[in-house]
Each structure stands twice: as C-alpha cells, then as structure tokens.
Write a protein that holds these residues in place. Structure first.
Motif, PDB file in Angstrom:
ATOM      1  N   GLY A  35       1.065  -1.571   0.035  1.00  0.00           N
ATOM      2  CA  GLY A  35       0.095  -0.052  -0.241  1.00  0.00           C
ATOM      3  C   GLY A  35       0.420   1.670   0.687  1.00  0.00           C
ATOM      4  N   THR A  36       2.398   0.974   0.358  1.00  0.00           N
ATOM      5  CA  THR A  36       3.344   2.106   0.690  1.00  0.00           C
ATOM      6  C   THR A  36       3.884   3.173  -0.676  1.00  0.00           C
ATOM      7  OG1 THR A  36       2.882   2.329   2.766  1.00  0.00           O
ATOM      8  CG2 THR A  36       4.481   3.322   2.114  1.00  0.00           C
ATOM      9  N   VAL A  37       4.526   1.702  -0.997  1.00  0.00           N
ATOM     10  CA  VAL A  37       5.324   1.755  -2.364  1.00  0.00           C
ATOM     11  C   VAL A  37       4.554   1.848  -3.770  1.00  0.00           C
ATOM     12  CG1 VAL A  37       7.336   0.530  -3.738  1.00  0.00           C
ATOM     13  CG2 VAL A  37       6.906   0.587  -1.168  1.00  0.00           C
ATOM     14  N   GLY A  38       4.378   3.133  -4.445  1.00  0.00           N
ATOM     15  CA  GLY A  38       4.121   3.153  -5.465  1.00  0.00           C
ATOM     16  C   GLY A  38       4.013   4.685  -6.800  1.00  0.00           C
ATOM     17  N   SER A  39       2.814   5.165  -6.418  1.00  0.00           N
ATOM     18  CA  SER A  39       3.970   6.480  -7.554  1.00  0.00           C
ATOM     19  C   SER A  39       4.442   7.358  -6.963  1.00  0.00           C
ATOM     20  CB  SER A  39       1.868   7.141  -7.634  1.00  0.00           C
ATOM     21  OG  SER A  39       1.346   7.547  -6.900  1.00  0.00           O
ATOM     22  N   GLY A  40       4.930   7.406  -5.782  1.00  0.00           N
ATOM     23  CA  GLY A  40       5.599   8.403  -4.848  1.00  0.00           C
ATOM     24  C   GLY A  40       6.635   7.610  -5.873  1.00  0.00           C
ATOM     25  N   ILE A  41       7.539   6.523  -5.611  1.00  0.00           N
ATOM     26  CA  ILE A  41       8.351   6.885  -5.767  1.00  0.00           C
ATOM     27  C   ILE A  41       8.442   6.518  -7.595  1.00  0.00           C
ATOM     28  CG2 ILE A  41       8.411   3.635  -6.006  1.00  0.00           C
ATOM     29  CD1 ILE A  41      11.596   6.605  -5.297  1.00  0.00           C
ATOM     30  N   LEU A 110     -11.741  10.070   3.393  1.00  0.00           N
ATOM     31  CA  LEU A 110     -11.613  10.976   2.370  1.00  0.00           C
ATOM     32  C   LEU A 110      -9.493  10.486   1.846  1.00  0.00           C
ATOM     33  CD1 LEU A 110     -12.802  13.297   1.175  1.00  0.00           C
ATOM     34  CD2 LEU A 110     -11.271  14.674   2.551  1.00  0.00           C
ATOM     35  N   GLU A 111      -8.701  10.267   2.441  1.00  0.00           N
ATOM     36  CA  GLU A 111      -7.728  10.156   2.152  1.00  0.00           C
ATOM     37  C   GLU A 111      -7.661   8.663   1.161  1.00  0.00           C
ATOM     38  OE1 GLU A 111      -4.572   9.119   5.399  1.00  0.00           O
ATOM     39  OE2 GLU A 111      -3.744   8.448   3.911  1.00  0.00           O
ATOM     40  N   TYR A 112      -8.060   7.664   1.876  1.00  0.00           N
ATOM     41  CA  TYR A 112      -8.196   6.169   0.680  1.00  0.00           C
ATOM     42  C   TYR A 112      -9.096   6.443  -0.172  1.00  0.00           C
ATOM     43  CZ  TYR A 112      -6.517   5.013   5.137  1.00  0.00           C
ATOM     44  OH  TYR A 112      -6.036   4.339   6.472  1.00  0.00           O
ATOM     45  N   VAL A 114      -9.605   9.370  -1.797  1.00  0.00           N
ATOM     46  CA  VAL A 114      -9.228  10.472  -3.337  1.00  0.00           C
ATOM     47  C   VAL A 114      -7.916   9.914  -3.030  1.00  0.00           C
ATOM     48  CG1 VAL A 114      -7.737  12.596  -2.893  1.00  0.00           C
ATOM     49  CG2 VAL A 114      -9.908  12.768  -2.057  1.00  0.00           C
ATOM     50  N   SER A 115      -6.967   8.959  -2.868  1.00  0.00           N
ATOM     51  CA  SER A 115      -5.278   8.593  -2.265  1.00  0.00           C
ATOM     52  C   SER A 115      -5.500   7.623  -3.656  1.00  0.00           C
ATOM     53  CB  SER A 115      -4.478   8.438  -0.994  1.00  0.00           C
ATOM     54  OG  SER A 115      -5.111   7.156  -0.642  1.00  0.00           O
ATOM     55  N   ALA A 116      -6.684   6.441  -3.450  1.00  0.00           N
ATOM     56  CA  ALA A 116      -6.981   5.335  -4.717  1.00  0.00           C
ATOM     57  C   ALA A 116      -6.824   5.971  -5.753  1.00  0.00           C
ATOM     58  CB  ALA A 116      -8.082   4.103  -3.932  1.00  0.00           C
ATOM     59  N   PHE A 227       6.795  12.799   0.874  1.00  0.00           N
ATOM     60  CA  PHE A 227       6.020  12.119   1.883  1.00  0.00           C
ATOM     61  C   PHE A 227       4.458  11.555   1.482  1.00  0.00           C
ATOM     62  CE2 PHE A 227       3.172  11.637   6.105  1.00  0.00           C
ATOM     63  CZ  PHE A 227       3.588  11.134   6.921  1.00  0.00           C
ATOM     64  N   PHE A 228       3.636  11.809   0.666  1.00  0.00           N
ATOM     65  CA  PHE A 228       2.357  10.681   0.045  1.00  0.00           C
ATOM     66  C   PHE A 228       3.155   9.743  -0.185  1.00  0.00           C
ATOM     67  CE2 PHE A 228       0.576   9.232  -4.185  1.00  0.00           C
ATOM     68  CZ  PHE A 228      -0.715   9.193  -3.506  1.00  0.00           C
ATOM     69  N   ALA A 229       4.661   9.656  -0.600  1.00  0.00           N
ATOM     70  CA  ALA A 229       4.893   8.021  -1.221  1.00  0.00           C
ATOM     71  C   ALA A 229       5.634   7.174   0.255  1.00  0.00           C
ATOM     72  CB  ALA A 229       6.476   8.703  -1.721  1.00  0.00           C
ATOM     73  N   TYR A 230       5.183   8.001   0.898  1.00  0.00           N
ATOM     74  CA  TYR A 230       5.113   7.080   2.757  1.00  0.00           C
ATOM     75  C   TYR A 230       3.901   6.572   3.069  1.00  0.00           C
ATOM     76  CZ  TYR A 230       9.887   7.707   3.704  1.00  0.00           C
ATOM     77  OH  TYR A 230      11.998   8.309   2.827  1.00  0.00           O
ATOM     78  N   LEU A 231       1.993   7.253   2.709  1.00  0.00           N
ATOM     79  CA  LEU A 231       1.180   7.016   3.221  1.00  0.00           C
ATOM     80  C   LEU A 231       0.621   5.837   2.728  1.00  0.00           C
ATOM     81  CD1 LEU A 231      -0.402  10.269   2.490  1.00  0.00           C
ATOM     82  CD2 LEU A 231      -0.010   9.870   4.131  1.00  0.00           C
ATOM     83  N   GLY A 232       0.380   4.987   3.333  1.00  0.00           N
ATOM     84  CA  GLY A 232       0.573   3.242   3.319  1.00  0.00           C
ATOM     85  C   GLY A 232       0.424   2.342   4.735  1.00  0.00           C
ATOM     86  N   ASP A 234       0.043   3.645   7.686  1.00  0.00           N
ATOM     87  CA  ASP A 234      -0.830   3.415   8.562  1.00  0.00           C
ATOM     88  C   ASP A 234      -2.482   2.255   7.959  1.00  0.00           C
ATOM     89  OD1 ASP A 234      -1.017   5.097   5.577  1.00  0.00           O
ATOM     90  OD2 ASP A 234      -3.434   5.366   6.409  1.00  0.00           O
ATOM     91  N   GLU A 235      -2.014   1.789   6.684  1.00  0.00           N
ATOM     92  CA  GLU A 235      -2.760   0.887   6.553  1.00  0.00           C
ATOM     93  C   GLU A 235      -2.900  -0.352   7.289  1.00  0.00           C
ATOM     94  OE1 GLU A 235      -3.963   3.260   2.481  1.00  0.00           O
ATOM     95  OE2 GLU A 235      -2.153   1.109   2.764  1.00  0.00           O
ATOM     96  N   VAL A 236      -1.455  -0.650   7.778  1.00  0.00           N
ATOM     97  CA  VAL A 236      -1.389  -2.072   8.779  1.00  0.00           C
ATOM     98  C   VAL A 236      -2.479  -1.592  10.023  1.00  0.00           C
ATOM     99  CG1 VAL A 236       0.451  -2.805   9.878  1.00  0.00           C
ATOM    100  CG2 VAL A 236       1.034  -2.315   7.801  1.00  0.00           C
TER     101      VAL A 236
HETATM  102  N1  LIG Z   1      -3.399   5.054   2.638  1.00  0.00           N
HETATM  103  C1  LIG Z   1      -2.830   6.594   1.903  1.00  0.00           C
HETATM  104  N2  LIG Z   1      -2.850   7.355   1.683  1.00  0.00           N
HETATM  105  N3  LIG Z   1      -2.741   5.403   0.981  1.00  0.00           N
HETATM  106  C2  LIG Z   1      -1.890   5.643  -0.329  1.00  0.00           C
HETATM  107  C3  LIG Z   1      -0.837   6.004  -0.786  1.00  0.00           C
HETATM  108  C4  LIG Z   1      -0.067   6.572  -2.097  1.00  0.00           C
HETATM  109  C5  LIG Z   1       1.538   5.194  -1.741  1.00  0.00           C
HETATM  110  N4  LIG Z   1       2.048   6.189  -0.815  1.00  0.00           N
HETATM  111  C6  LIG Z   1       2.100   5.860  -3.304  1.00  0.00           C
HETATM  112  O1  LIG Z   1       3.026   6.413  -3.281  1.00  0.00           O
HETATM  113  O2  LIG Z   1       1.298   5.509  -4.140  1.00  0.00           O
END
Ligand SMILES: NC(=[NH2+])NCCC[C@H](N)C(=O)O
Length: 353
Positions: A35-41, A110-112, A114-116, A227-232, A234-236
C-alpha cells in the motif's frame, strides 16, 4: 452522540472481534509495503527531481522519511493499546473522544478514497505512456484510453477501481495472495531500477547537489511532496483487528515498512538523479525515461512494465483499509449494522460494496 468528547475505554489485551484474525506478520508487512510503494517513487521522484530539488531529491525523501518515522512511532505505540480495526479513528476515540474520532474517520475515508483515485489515475496515465513509448502504439491508444484529453476523464482509472472492488468482494484469501505476490514483485522492481541506476552512475549528474535555482526551499518543498510516497503504513493499523498477534506484529510491521521504504526510496532517488542530469529527468516516468536516455532499452521496458503491473496494488490496499474504518464505527454504534456484517468467509462484502 452523547458527549462529543466522551472517550472509549481501552480494554487491556487483545480485543475480540467478529472479523477472523488471519493476518500474519508477513501478511501485514505485505499490506504495508504494497500500500505504500507506488506512484510516490514511480512518478513523484522524477517530478521532484525536475521541479523542486534536483539531485537533492534523496535528501527530500530522507527528510520526509524522518517525519513518517515520527508519525509511525505514534501509530506503533497506540497499536499496542488498541488492537481493533480502524487505525486513527480508533486511536482518536480512545484518546480524544467521539467527535474527534468521527472527524478522523471522515478524514481517513477521504484520504483512502482520494489517494486510491489519484493512484488509479496515475496508473491510467502510465498504461497509456507505456503503450505509446514502449510498444509504439498509434494515435488510437490516446483516442481510446484518454478520450477527453490528458486532463480529462480516464476510463482506465475507473476500470481499475472497479476491478479492485471486485477482487476484494471475492474474498479475503484471494486478495491476500494477490497482495503478497504483487508486493514481492513491486519491491523487486524498485530494487531492479535502483541497482540498474547504480550501474549507470555518473557522479557529474549529482553536482551541484542542491541546485542554486531550487535552494533549501526546493528541498523542503520536495520533502513535503514526497511524504505522499510514505503514506500507506497506516493501513496496517486499519487491519489490526484481523492480525493474529496484533500486540507485536502490528507495531513491528508499521516500523519495518517505514524503515524499508525509506532505505528503498533514498537509494532509488540517488540512483535516478545520478543516471541523468536533473533538468532532463521525466516528470512522469523518471526511471524508464532515464534508462532510455542511457541507451539501455531493455531496462526501460522492464521498469515501465513493472510499474504498470504493480501500481494497482496501492489502490487495492486503500480500498481494503477503508471498510475497516466503517466496520469499527458500526461496531461502536456510530454507523448502521450493515457496515459490520461479516460473511461466511470472514469478509466485509457489504461494507466493501
Ligand atoms: N493511505 C494512503 N493514503 N494510501 C495511498 C498511498 C500512496 C502511496 N504511498 C504511493 O506512493 O502511491
């Protein structure tokens, strides 16, 4: 709401719930990394290198990683007191009260959501770029996959969101296997891009480390964006109610995920900015483009394909976490019973839908 700041008492030990406890430490780490490694990197690193920080992108990622670690410590500690689902919602309910908890649940939703949506959108753009750049698809690709232009409606993003919902509804076992497998591939893709970049290392590209036109302000702006790259991580905590050993495994997974991604991201950022002058780094497809620039076409193809195949997992994990917040709210009597209905397979089918 009886009293807006009424706190939910913390019950010692592991709280029982109607959701089966089936996530091992490996599963939790997979959910966190997946859930964390994604568009951020895959996407943001190039954007930050080009527009904010140049070679100092690695410093931006390091700074945001330190901030994520501080926040992660709070999650890790709270997860040892509160072993239910719900993450920040459940923590806010126990420490601040009912109203802050409802606000936290709204923000999480909203976070889940919007980020999804943001990652699904970014995936749609990546697929189109992959078809056009790597597979040399004709103008039909843009006409079909982006009929309203690059800034308009993206049908692929909608299809991906629908597919992930379908997979989650199908069952916990299926989504768990997909998460574990795709996470492994995704980490391999990041390692591949990083090691590949180190083989093409040109130290001249790293100088000046902080380009004068960006300065400290640029590095800090890069840190905020990355910081967006580290979000995820919390889903644990969102799925803590389904962890076999929540008291030890959830905090270990949270801190383990942050430490792992921080190392991966910082090294990846060094490798990206050492491959190509920062002023030439692609804002949308940094690694694949840098491999093309250095003439290693096959590596560019692997990087581009790896990103396209693994990015959807971020969407899946976001959509896996959100119903757990509503589930916990329903258990606490703040939402109707439909959100806490668990089917025979231990799944929140109705909540997910
Ligand atoms: N709990 C969240 N906001 N999840 C979305 C995570 C986004 C993710 N870190 C990325 O770089 O693509």
């Amino acid at each position: 709401m009886s009293h807006p700041f009424l706190r939910k008492p913390i019950s010692p030990g592991v709280t029982s719930s109607s959701l089966p406890r089936h996530y091992s430490l490996v599963d939790l780490v997979s959910i966190g990394l997946g859930g964390t490694v994604g568009s951020g990197i895959f996407v943001l690193s190039g954007f930050i290198a080009r527009t904010y920080a140049g070679p100092a992108t690695s410093l931006s990622f390091l700074l945001s990683g330190c901030c994520a670690a501080l926040s992660g410590c709070c999650y890790a500690e709270l997860s040892t007191y509160i072993t239910t689902s719900g993450s920040a919602y459940a923590y806010a309910y126990a420490t601040l009260g009912e109203l802050p908890a409802v606000v936290a649940a709204g923000c999480l939703t909203l976070e889940y959501g919007v980020s999804a949506a943001a990652v699904a959108r970014s995936w749609g753009d990546k697929v189109l770029e992959w078809l056009v750049v790597e597979l040399e698809a004709g103008p039909w690709a843009a006409e079909v996959l982006a009929p309203a232009g690059p800034d308009g409606f993206n049908p692929l993003a909608g299809i991906l969101s629908a597919l992930t919902v379908w997979l989650l509804v199908k069952g916990v076992k299926e989504s768990k296997s997909v998460t574990n497998f795709v996470t492994m591939v995704k980490v391999f893709v990041v390692i591949f891009m990083t090691v590949g970049g180190f083989f093409l290392f040109d130290s001249a590209n790293l100088s000046p480390y902080v380009p004068p036109e960006f300065g400290t302000a640029g590095v800090l702006r890069g840190a905020t964006s990355s910081f967006f790259a580290y979000l995820g991580y919390d889903e644990v905590c969102c799925v803590a109610g389904e962890a076999v050993n929540p008291l030890t495994d959830v905090p270990t997974a949270v801190m383990g995920v942050i430490a792992t991604v921080a190392v991966l991201y910082c090294l990846a950022a060094v490798s990206l900015t050492a491959m190509q002058p920062y002023s030439l780094v692609s804002e949308t497809s940094g690694f694949a483009d840098a491999f093309h620039y250095r003439g290693v076409q096959w590596a560019a193809q692997v990087a581009a394909l790896g990103e396209v195949l693994t990015l959807p997992l971020v969407v899946l994990v976001s959509l896996l976490a959100q119903p757990r917040v509503f589930y916990q709210m329903s258990v606490d009597g703040l939402l109707p019973p439909v959100w806490r209905e668990v089917d025979a397979g231990g799944n929140l089918k109705k909540g997910i839908l």
